[in-house]
Design an enzyme around this catalytic site. Structure first.
Site, mmCIF file in Angstrom:
data_model
loop_
_atom_site.group_PDB
_atom_site.id
_atom_site.type_symbol
_atom_site.label_atom_id
_atom_site.label_comp_id
_atom_site.label_asym_id
_atom_site.label_seq_id
_atom_site.Cartn_x
_atom_site.Cartn_y
_atom_site.Cartn_z
ATOM 1 N N CYS A 2 -15.668 3.222 9.693
ATOM 2 C CA CYS A 2 -15.460 3.322 11.203
ATOM 3 C C CYS A 2 -14.809 2.293 11.726
ATOM 4 O O CYS A 2 -14.489 1.434 11.130
ATOM 5 C CB CYS A 2 -16.828 3.734 11.982
ATOM 6 S SG CYS A 2 -17.543 5.171 11.143
ATOM 7 N N GLY A 30 -11.093 6.064 11.982
ATOM 8 C CA GLY A 30 -11.733 7.004 12.215
ATOM 9 C C GLY A 30 -11.047 7.965 13.085
ATOM 10 O O GLY A 30 -10.942 7.732 14.193
ATOM 11 N N ASN A 103 -20.481 0.293 11.798
ATOM 12 C CA ASN A 103 -19.339 0.469 10.880
ATOM 13 C C ASN A 103 -19.973 0.054 9.345
ATOM 14 O O ASN A 103 -20.333 -0.985 9.435
ATOM 15 C CB ASN A 103 -18.134 -0.082 11.049
ATOM 16 C CG ASN A 103 -17.214 0.118 9.823
ATOM 17 O OD1 ASN A 103 -16.984 1.122 8.918
ATOM 18 N ND2 ASN A 103 -16.439 -1.324 9.262
ATOM 19 N N GLY A 104 -20.190 1.481 8.522
ATOM 20 C CA GLY A 104 -20.811 1.024 7.152
ATOM 21 C C GLY A 104 -21.471 2.105 6.736
ATOM 22 O O GLY A 104 -21.623 3.174 7.330
ATOM 23 N N TYR A 267 -6.203 -0.485 1.307
ATOM 24 C CA TYR A 267 -5.850 0.761 2.102
ATOM 25 C C TYR A 267 -6.211 0.814 3.442
ATOM 26 O O TYR A 267 -5.482 1.273 4.378
ATOM 27 C CB TYR A 267 -6.571 2.193 1.428
ATOM 28 C CG TYR A 267 -6.382 3.587 2.257
ATOM 29 C CD1 TYR A 267 -5.156 4.103 2.224
ATOM 30 C CD2 TYR A 267 -7.516 3.925 2.916
ATOM 31 C CE1 TYR A 267 -4.988 5.128 3.025
ATOM 32 C CE2 TYR A 267 -7.492 5.143 3.558
ATOM 33 C CZ TYR A 267 -6.077 5.744 3.657
ATOM 34 O OH TYR A 267 -6.061 6.765 4.419
HETATM 35 P P1 AMP Z 1 -5.669 11.674 -3.132
HETATM 36 O O1 AMP Z 1 -4.575 12.661 -2.857
HETATM 37 O O2 AMP Z 1 -6.837 12.218 -2.980
HETATM 38 O O3 AMP Z 1 -5.250 11.064 -4.512
HETATM 39 O O4 AMP Z 1 -5.575 10.809 -1.972
HETATM 40 C C1 AMP Z 1 -4.749 9.468 -2.178
HETATM 41 C C2 AMP Z 1 -4.206 9.186 -0.854
HETATM 42 O O5 AMP Z 1 -5.248 8.937 0.022
HETATM 43 C C3 AMP Z 1 -3.458 7.750 -0.987
HETATM 44 O O6 AMP Z 1 -2.128 8.035 -0.260
HETATM 45 C C4 AMP Z 1 -4.386 6.801 -0.218
HETATM 46 O O7 AMP Z 1 -3.581 6.284 0.756
HETATM 47 C C5 AMP Z 1 -5.318 7.650 0.521
HETATM 48 N N1 AMP Z 1 -6.750 7.247 0.657
HETATM 49 C C6 AMP Z 1 -7.364 6.583 -0.332
HETATM 50 N N2 AMP Z 1 -8.575 6.263 -0.052
HETATM 51 C C7 AMP Z 1 -8.935 6.973 1.198
HETATM 52 C C8 AMP Z 1 -9.958 7.253 1.961
HETATM 53 N N3 AMP Z 1 -11.311 6.896 1.469
HETATM 54 N N4 AMP Z 1 -9.917 8.087 2.940
HETATM 55 C C9 AMP Z 1 -8.771 8.497 3.298
HETATM 56 N N5 AMP Z 1 -7.585 8.487 2.653
HETATM 57 C C10 AMP Z 1 -7.586 7.612 1.642
#
Ligand code: AMP
Length: 516
Positions: A2, A30, A103-104, A267
């Site tokens: 968040c 978020g 957040n957490g 990320y």
């Molecule tokens: P996926 O398609 O499930 O492999 O998601 C990979 C993509 O999701 C990557 O492009 C990351 O930038 C992004 N990503 C990684 N972790 C998260 C997260 N916890 N929440 C949202 N997006 C994420």
């Protein structure tokens, strides 16, 4: 994950516009719900709801959010549901009227909720661990308040009491938490868990009327509002700012450690943020550089024509990789910025479909080329699988894939919504098998040591990070297999689609009037 923000303006100012602008800057943390509560003398004004910041606040809400002190929140649920009752900030009337934005994620929320009910006689009405945290804080403050009533000479509270209550909170709750809150009419506080897992930074700015203070999840929110960064809130530390702008700080934990979440650098955070002295942008450049060097070691005769990123999360690492490799960097995909983050949508089918809607290839950039695609991480593998397929359809000869992060195989329990273990594409698979799953000709993952070194290079004082989603080592030391199994049931796609995005029914919760 968040985003949180809090501002104490000068006495006659109204901080709601700044809070709004700050939340817009934190929107990437978020998109599920947003809220602001302001404090005007002894009164609180709250507006919160599901959706993006721009969809939750209209002019009429902003007009009513009066006051020189306030806090805000953007929510991406890691615990609980998507109901509006769990949108933040949260309020409890006793003692003194407390509000928080958190957040957490707490790993012992259930146990604490039971203790709150049985021992402290407090009812928690939602599945939100933040409501537990608020009530633990309220209870600990209430205990101290009673004792000090007489000696405070009409003042019911002193700042030391807040620090003591936060000290108790550190011993009752466990997990990742960065919190900003207010004691109605009395001041704003902010604290961070004793490991500093979730980020929190504060700053100030001088105006003709006096000093203003702000605290936020990321420095970029403060900088864009014109605040000068003072420093990060230390792990375990609590800061307090009075309505007239005096700052008080106190270390509320006897043995804090600095173990920030490495995923903030990979990320989550914006690249223009500096978190715990580490420039997110520089860390991502270092990640790209390390990946390039690993590629050179593993495939000295590589035949890559062009490096491309998965927009936008892989861009910085991809550009650096290209530079280190001496290969051109090209943009091969056009991203539709108006489609939400794919990860956020519940359910696999919806997610797969939306990758295609979000990214469209430029065939000219692919035709007859061996392409290296770079992303920050591979979670379920949907984005990578789809994007490899798109690259081939657009005419690529060979498609290689590189990830700035090592294979994700363990759940994140400290505030990042990572899926159930079984949903990770890397779960139980070798690198070759993952490569096959996503349809790549070759798959390169960052080594964990290189990832850590990429961050440490930006601030040598930080050598340990929370890397639990790669290693399964949880720094709080109390994450049991039982807890992880329980978490998986709550977080898997089936559970998420059941929770849905429906409106909540609030039954007797202590809730401030939410501005219509
Ligand atoms: P996926 O398609 O499930 O492999 O998601 C990979 C993509 O999701 C990557 O492009 C990351 O930038 C992004 N990503 C990684 N972790 C998260 C997260 N916890 N929440 C949202 N997006 C994420």
């Amino acid at each position: 994950m968040c985003g949180i923000i809090g501002i104490v303006g000068t006495t006659d100012s109204h901080v709601s516009q700044m809070l709004y602008d700050g939340l817009l800057v934190l929107q990437h943390r978020g998109q599920d719900a947003a809220g602001i509560v302001t404090c005007e003398d002894e009164h609180l004004h709250l507006r919160k709801g599901n959706g993006l910041v721009r969809d939750v606040f209209y002019e009429r809400h902003m007009d009513r959010l009066k006051g020189s002190m306030g806090i805000g929140h953007v929510r991406y649920p890691t615990a609980g549901t998507c109901s509006t009752a769990e949108a933040q900030p949260l309020y409890v009337n006793s003692p003194y009227g407390l509000t928080i934005a958190h957040n957490g994620n707490l790993v012992n929320a259930e146990e604490q909720a039971t203790q709150l009910y049985l021992d402290d006689l407090r009812h928690v009405n939602t599945a939100s661990d933040s409501e537990v945290l608020l009530n633990v804080l309220a209870h600990e403050l209430q205990k101290l308040g009673k004792k000090q009533l007489r000696i405070q000479n009409g003042l019911y509270l002193n700042i030391e009491q807040i620090f003591r209550a936060v000290h108790e909170v550190h011993f009752r709750v466990s997990g990742g938490y960065a919190v900003v809150g207010m004691v109605t009419g009395y001041g704003m506080f902010a604290f961070r868990d004793p490991y500093g897992i979730r980020p929190l930074v504060f700053g100030s700015r001088e105006t003709e009327e006096g000093t203003e203070w702000a605290v936020a999840s990321e420095s970029v929110a403060l900088v864009t509002l014109g605040f000068e960064i003072e420093r990060d809130v230390e792990p375990g530390e609590c800061i307090f700012i009075s309505p007239t702008g005096e700052l008080y700080t106190y270390q509320c934990h006897p043995s804090p450690q600095n173990i920030p979440c490495i995923f903030e650098y990979v990320y989550f955070s914006r690249p223009d943020s500096i978190i715990d002295g580490i420039s997110v942008h520089q860390a991502r450049c270092n990640m790209g550089d390390a990946l390039a060097k690993k590629l050179q070691r593993m495939r000295p005769d590589e035949d890559i024509d062009v490096v491309m990123c998965v927009p936008d999360s892989g861009r910085i690492a991809a550009m650096q990789m290209a530079e280190t490799l001496g290969i051109p960097f090209r943009e091969g995909f056009v991203k539709n910025r108006y489609v939400g983050r794919t990860f956020i949508m519940p359910g696999q089918a919806q997610r797969q479909d939306s990758v295609r809607k979000k990214l469209n290839p430029l065939p000219k950039e692919f035709e007859g080329k061996n392409v290296l695609l770079v992303d920050d991480s591979i979670v379920r593998g949907n984005t990578s699988r789809k994007i490899v397929e798109l690259a081939r359809e657009a005419g690529a000869k060979k498609v290689y894939f590189a990830s700035s992060a090592p294979p994700l195989i363990h759940p994140n329990v400290y505030g990042i919504d990572m899926p159930a273990r079984s949903e990770y594409v890397a779960h139980g698979r070798s690198i070759e098998e993952i490569s096959e799953q996503i349809g790549a000709d070759f798959l390169l993952y960052q080594d964990l040591e290189d990832l850590i070194a990429s961050c440490t290079a930006c601030n040598e004082e930080i050598t340990t990070f929370d890397c639990s989603c790669f290693t399964g080592d949880y720094c709080t030391g109390d994450v049991t297999e039982e807890y992880l199994l329980e978490l998986e049931q709550r977080r898997n796609d089936a559970a998420k689609s059941q929770n849905g995005n429906g409106e909540s029914v609030e039954v007797g919760s202590i809730e401030l009037h939410n501005e219509e």
